[in-house]
Design a protein around this motif. Structure first.
Motif: not given
Length: 102
Positions: A58-76, A82-89
């Motif tokens: 549980k501690y792993y998932l809260i810390n390092e694991g959650s970072d990996l899940l966020e990266i995965r969500q970003g890649l998905e 579901r992205v925004h153009d950097a110049d527009e931002v």
């Protein structure tokens, strides 16, 4: 008047309601020194080895694991468009910054 047996049963039901559903048992091989530490911690805390291992996971998932899940969500999100153009931002941030300064 509530008898002791009924009170104990209600207490057990309440405790059971707080516990998550468990998976089928899994097999896990760990280095012996880690298992030794797990067993020492379990004995000291008067808990099971499973309790110690689940708590560590549980501690792993809260810390390092959650970072990996966020990266995965970003890649998905990128794959799904579901992205925004950097110049527009940056242009929007610049506009907001000018408005705040005014």
């Amino acid at each position: 008047m509530v008898n002791r047996k009924d009170a104990d049963q209600k207490s057990a039901e309440k405790k059971g309601a707080d516990k998550p559903a468990l998976s089928d048992p899994i097999t896990l091989r760990v280095p012996q020194d880690i298992l030794d530490d797990i067993e020492k911690i379990a004995e000291t805390a008067d808990r099971s080895r499973s309790w110690v291992i689940v708590r560590a996971l549980k501690y792993y998932l809260i810390n390092e694991g959650s970072d990996l899940l966020e990266i995965r969500q970003g890649l998905e999100d990128v794959k799904a468009g579901r992205v925004h153009d950097a110049d527009e931002v940056f242009a929007e941030l610049e506009r907001l910054s000018r408005e705040d300064a005014a």
